[in-house]
Design an enzyme around this catalytic site. Structure first.
Site, PDB file in Angstrom:
ATOM      1  N   CYS A  16       0.835  -1.186   0.000  1.00  0.00           N
ATOM      2  CA  CYS A  16       0.000   0.000   0.000  1.00  0.00           C
ATOM      3  C   CYS A  16       0.877   1.246   0.000  1.00  0.00           C
ATOM      4  O   CYS A  16       1.955   1.276   0.596  1.00  0.00           O
ATOM      5  CB  CYS A  16      -0.900   0.005   1.229  1.00  0.00           C
ATOM      6  SG  CYS A  16      -2.119  -1.329   1.243  1.00  0.00           S
ATOM      7  N   CYS A  45       1.817  -8.489   6.448  1.00  0.00           N
ATOM      8  CA  CYS A  45       0.479  -7.916   6.535  1.00  0.00           C
ATOM      9  C   CYS A  45      -0.476  -8.810   7.304  1.00  0.00           C
ATOM     10  O   CYS A  45      -1.505  -8.352   7.800  1.00  0.00           O
ATOM     11  CB  CYS A  45      -0.076  -7.650   5.136  1.00  0.00           C
ATOM     12  SG  CYS A  45      -0.321  -9.141   4.146  1.00  0.00           S
TER      13      CYS A  45
END
Length: 249
Positions: A212, A238
């Site tokens: 991201c 993540c």
């Protein structure tokens, strides 16, 4: 279908895979060329209902090309966290078209969960684990519902936290395949060159692992390829590659 068969030639997928199934597959395909392994897995339907999960990051083109060459109809799942770089979204479209991927899929965070848990979109700045949970882990969990197996692009060389990755492993009854687990950077680069694969637009700027946008930074000389992820936080994953950790909202 009955119990999973305990042989290396055909393993039924219901009600689930066991570690001995992964062990048998690791033994059968030890030393086998990755392309030949994928072709055999798909032709023999060993994986059952399966999909590739791809971030469309800097190294994703190699796995996607290998899978598309073996069977372009294999679904390719992309988790759009709604925090992605525009370059990643464009790169995804480029690879899907270039490789003739027939079944691309996109999954996004639940709008209500975002409204309840990240209304201002800034959770990444004070709770990156929570942000990943609602924007990546939970959507991917939904995408994997109904699958017997899934195909990951993890590679051991990417980080000290990813060493000793087997080709086949089992997570909560679902088979997980890491076709490039034992590949090194030189092999990936050679494959890119041999097949003239397009590079991620951000790689030339030092982004060696792209996630991201708010939590990805360029990698400095001498750092491992994932050093630019969640820089400044005690966080290396993540959550999608951490079995047993349930998404928290």
């Amino acid at each position: 279908m009955g119990e999973p068969a305990r042989n290396v030639d055909r393993i039924d997928t219901a009600p689930g895979f066991l570690q001995e199934d992964a062990d048998a597959l690791n033994a059968r395909f030890a030393g086998t060329d990755t392309s030949a392994m994928l072709q055999a897995l798909f032709a023999e339907d060993i994986l059952g209902r399966t999909a590739v999960v791809s971030s469309f990051g800097t190294e994703s083109a190699v796995l996607l090309h290998l899978v598309a060459q073996a069977d372009p109809a294999i679904p390719v799942v992309f988790v759009d966290t709604l925090k992605m770089f525009p370059e990643t979204l464009a790169y995804r479209d480029t690879l899907v078209e270039r490789f003739g991927i027939l079944n691309p899929r996109v999954v996004q965070p639940d709008p209500q969960v975002l409204a309840d848990s990240d209304a201002n979109g800034l959770r990444w700045s004070f709770d990156p684990d929570g942000c990943c949970a609602i924007r990546k882990v939970e959507p991917l969990a939904r995408a994997k519902e109904g699958l017997d197996s899934w195909i990951s692009g993890r590679k051991a060389f990417q980080s000290v936290t990813r060493q000793d990755i087997p080709r086949f492993e089992v997570e909560q009854g679902r088979l997980k395949l890491n076709p490039l687990g034992d590949w090194v950077k030189a092999e990936l680069d050679a494959y890119f060159e041999e097949h003239d694969l397009p590079r991620h637009p951000l790689e030339a700027d030092g982004f060696l692992s792209v996630g991201c946008a708010p939590c990805t930074s360029p990698v400095k000389p001498g750092e491992d390829p994932r050093a630019g992820r969640w820089r400044g936080w005690d966080k290396t994953e993540c959550g999608i590659h951490q079995p047993g950790i349930e998404p928290f909202l």
